[in-house]
Design an enzyme around this catalytic site. Sequence first.
Site, mmCIF file in Angstrom:
data_model
loop_
_atom_site.group_PDB
_atom_site.id
_atom_site.type_symbol
_atom_site.label_atom_id
_atom_site.label_comp_id
_atom_site.label_asym_id
_atom_site.label_seq_id
_atom_site.Cartn_x
_atom_site.Cartn_y
_atom_site.Cartn_z
ATOM 1 N N SER A 29 0.825 -1.212 0.000
ATOM 2 C CA SER A 29 0.000 0.000 0.000
ATOM 3 C C SER A 29 0.856 1.256 0.000
ATOM 4 O O SER A 29 1.687 1.433 0.893
ATOM 5 C CB SER A 29 -0.884 0.059 1.250
ATOM 6 O OG SER A 29 -1.740 -1.020 1.305
ATOM 7 N N HIS A 60 -3.853 0.853 -4.921
ATOM 8 C CA HIS A 60 -3.215 -0.240 -5.660
ATOM 9 C C HIS A 60 -3.595 -0.142 -7.134
ATOM 10 O O HIS A 60 -4.771 -0.171 -7.476
ATOM 11 C CB HIS A 60 -3.669 -1.592 -5.117
ATOM 12 C CG HIS A 60 -3.129 -1.889 -3.755
ATOM 13 N ND1 HIS A 60 -2.134 -2.814 -3.550
ATOM 14 C CD2 HIS A 60 -3.423 -1.376 -2.551
ATOM 15 C CE1 HIS A 60 -1.852 -2.854 -2.258
ATOM 16 N NE2 HIS A 60 -2.625 -1.986 -1.629
ATOM 17 N N HIS A 82 -5.022 -9.116 -1.548
ATOM 18 C CA HIS A 82 -5.131 -9.370 -0.110
ATOM 19 C C HIS A 82 -6.241 -10.375 0.179
ATOM 20 O O HIS A 82 -7.267 -10.389 -0.498
ATOM 21 C CB HIS A 82 -5.439 -8.062 0.638
ATOM 22 C CG HIS A 82 -4.383 -7.016 0.516
ATOM 23 N ND1 HIS A 82 -4.369 -6.104 -0.514
ATOM 24 C CD2 HIS A 82 -3.310 -6.742 1.287
ATOM 25 C CE1 HIS A 82 -3.322 -5.307 -0.364
ATOM 26 N NE2 HIS A 82 -2.658 -5.672 0.717
ATOM 27 N N TYR A 84 -8.178 -10.179 2.641
ATOM 28 C CA TYR A 84 -9.391 -9.481 3.100
ATOM 29 C C TYR A 84 -10.267 -8.989 1.951
ATOM 30 O O TYR A 84 -11.430 -8.647 2.143
ATOM 31 C CB TYR A 84 -9.057 -8.309 4.043
ATOM 32 C CG TYR A 84 -8.243 -7.184 3.418
ATOM 33 C CD1 TYR A 84 -8.800 -6.292 2.512
ATOM 34 C CD2 TYR A 84 -6.912 -7.019 3.751
ATOM 35 C CE1 TYR A 84 -8.063 -5.275 1.947
ATOM 36 C CE2 TYR A 84 -6.154 -5.999 3.201
ATOM 37 C CZ TYR A 84 -6.736 -5.136 2.292
ATOM 38 O OH TYR A 84 -5.991 -4.143 1.733
ATOM 39 N N GLU A 85 -9.695 -8.959 0.740
ATOM 40 C CA GLU A 85 -10.510 -8.558 -0.406
ATOM 41 C C GLU A 85 -11.454 -9.687 -0.826
ATOM 42 O O GLU A 85 -12.328 -9.484 -1.668
ATOM 43 C CB GLU A 85 -9.605 -8.191 -1.585
ATOM 44 C CG GLU A 85 -8.811 -6.912 -1.358
ATOM 45 C CD GLU A 85 -7.853 -6.632 -2.500
ATOM 46 O OE1 GLU A 85 -8.278 -5.983 -3.470
ATOM 47 O OE2 GLU A 85 -6.690 -7.073 -2.432
ATOM 48 N N ALA A 112 3.064 -2.028 4.185
ATOM 49 C CA ALA A 112 2.829 -1.025 5.215
ATOM 50 C C ALA A 112 2.380 -1.791 6.448
ATOM 51 O O ALA A 112 1.592 -2.727 6.334
ATOM 52 C CB ALA A 112 1.740 -0.065 4.764
ATOM 53 N N MET A 210 -1.552 -6.918 6.949
ATOM 54 C CA MET A 210 -2.573 -7.793 6.361
ATOM 55 C C MET A 210 -2.090 -8.465 5.081
ATOM 56 O O MET A 210 -2.904 -8.788 4.210
ATOM 57 C CB MET A 210 -3.835 -6.959 6.081
ATOM 58 C CG MET A 210 -4.361 -6.204 7.299
ATOM 59 S SD MET A 210 -5.747 -5.148 6.875
ATOM 60 C CE MET A 210 -5.881 -4.138 8.376
ATOM 61 N N SER A 211 -0.790 -8.653 4.957
ATOM 62 C CA SER A 211 -0.277 -9.216 3.689
ATOM 63 C C SER A 211 1.000 -10.007 3.927
ATOM 64 O O SER A 211 1.299 -10.424 5.037
ATOM 65 C CB SER A 211 -0.002 -8.066 2.714
ATOM 66 O OG SER A 211 1.089 -7.276 3.174
ATOM 67 N N ASN A 234 2.193 3.422 11.362
ATOM 68 C CA ASN A 234 1.412 3.877 12.534
ATOM 69 C C ASN A 234 1.791 3.016 13.726
ATOM 70 O O ASN A 234 2.281 1.901 13.552
ATOM 71 C CB ASN A 234 -0.097 3.720 12.250
ATOM 72 C CG ASN A 234 -0.475 2.282 11.906
ATOM 73 O OD1 ASN A 234 -0.242 1.830 10.773
ATOM 74 N ND2 ASN A 234 -1.011 1.565 12.861
ATOM 75 N N HIS A 246 -6.824 4.351 7.454
ATOM 76 C CA HIS A 246 -6.091 4.048 6.217
ATOM 77 C C HIS A 246 -5.421 5.314 5.676
ATOM 78 O O HIS A 246 -4.333 5.250 5.096
ATOM 79 C CB HIS A 246 -7.052 3.442 5.184
ATOM 80 C CG HIS A 246 -6.375 2.983 3.930
ATOM 81 N ND1 HIS A 246 -5.391 2.008 3.916
ATOM 82 C CD2 HIS A 246 -6.523 3.368 2.640
ATOM 83 C CE1 HIS A 246 -4.975 1.817 2.668
ATOM 84 N NE2 HIS A 246 -5.641 2.624 1.879
HETATM 85 N N1 HPA Z 1 -2.639 -3.179 11.579
HETATM 86 C C1 HPA Z 1 -2.794 -4.001 10.534
HETATM 87 N N2 HPA Z 1 -2.408 -3.694 9.313
HETATM 88 C C2 HPA Z 1 -1.814 -2.502 9.119
HETATM 89 C C3 HPA Z 1 -1.619 -1.590 10.172
HETATM 90 C C4 HPA Z 1 -2.054 -1.954 11.475
HETATM 91 O O1 HPA Z 1 -1.903 -1.209 12.457
HETATM 92 N N3 HPA Z 1 -0.999 -0.497 9.636
HETATM 93 C C5 HPA Z 1 -0.828 -0.759 8.323
HETATM 94 N N4 HPA Z 1 -1.315 -1.969 7.993
#
Ligand code: HPA
Length: 272
Positions: A29, A60, A82, A84-85, A112, A210-211, A234, A246
């Site tokens: 991302s 993306h 992903h 989750y998609e 990320a 998540m990847s 973050n 996001h």
């Molecule tokens: N959690 C899960 N996935 C993420 C995060 C997070 O804090 N930041 C970026 N992708």
Amino acid sequence: MDINKIKQASTVIAEQIETRPTVGLILGSGLGVLADEIEQPVKIKYADIPGFPVSTVEGHAGQLVIGNLQGVTVLAMQGRFHYYEGYQLDEVTFPVRVMKDLGIETVVVTNAAGSVNRSFEPGDLMLITDHINNVGSNPLTGPNNKDLGVRFPDMSTAYTPALQDLARDAAKKFDISLKEGVYVWNSGPSYETPAEIRMLQTMGGDAVGMSTVPEVIVARHADMDVVGISCITNMAAGILDQPLSHDEVIETTEQAREKFLLFVKEIVARLN
Ligand code: HPA
């Protein structure tokens, strides 16, 4: 996994390029900009490759970019798939199978990630030294095709030790204070709760996202070398007294962009 399906995709790609790529880049991302630095690029939309799912998530682009980066012929995924998609894990990891079939032996994975480790800061880059599959699904579930790899692949050195050293040296060249740690894969798409983050801290995680883990499992099954970099976007949930978004993730990758580009390009240069 059907070898013919892999071959169909790799044939379509091979027909459009003159030089075979040796390095695969999976860009997370907000990190797809790296593909814009590829010289004499051949761009192939995922939708134009048989068997490729089509990427939907914001940030993306959904194409392969193949060409010269730092004197190395690379194949970059600008946008990944992903779990989750709603994709199955064999779809998420299909491009890695295609990379292998094209002759690629080294994969650079980026993402990320949120920081589980309190000592990291947003904007930090983290060398992934190991991972934890916290999802409970595995892309290798189902019958094993032994032409693709062994039934029970060893994951003791999922992230190739020599490439970890290469990445550490590359970071030194630019005085990047490279963090290191364990990446935890959660399915998302909801971010974690503070309680879940405390659990991940206890489990030995340093970053969460998540990847990446499915792609790395398949790359190791295919006996490819792997180097992984997380861009810490973050602090994970509950570490700071503020909500996650996001937008924040994308904003931080933009701020870390220059450093990320320098660093990953230097890694690729050293893979020559
Ligand atoms: N959690 C899960 N996935 C993420 C995060 C997070 O804090 N930041 C970026 N992708």
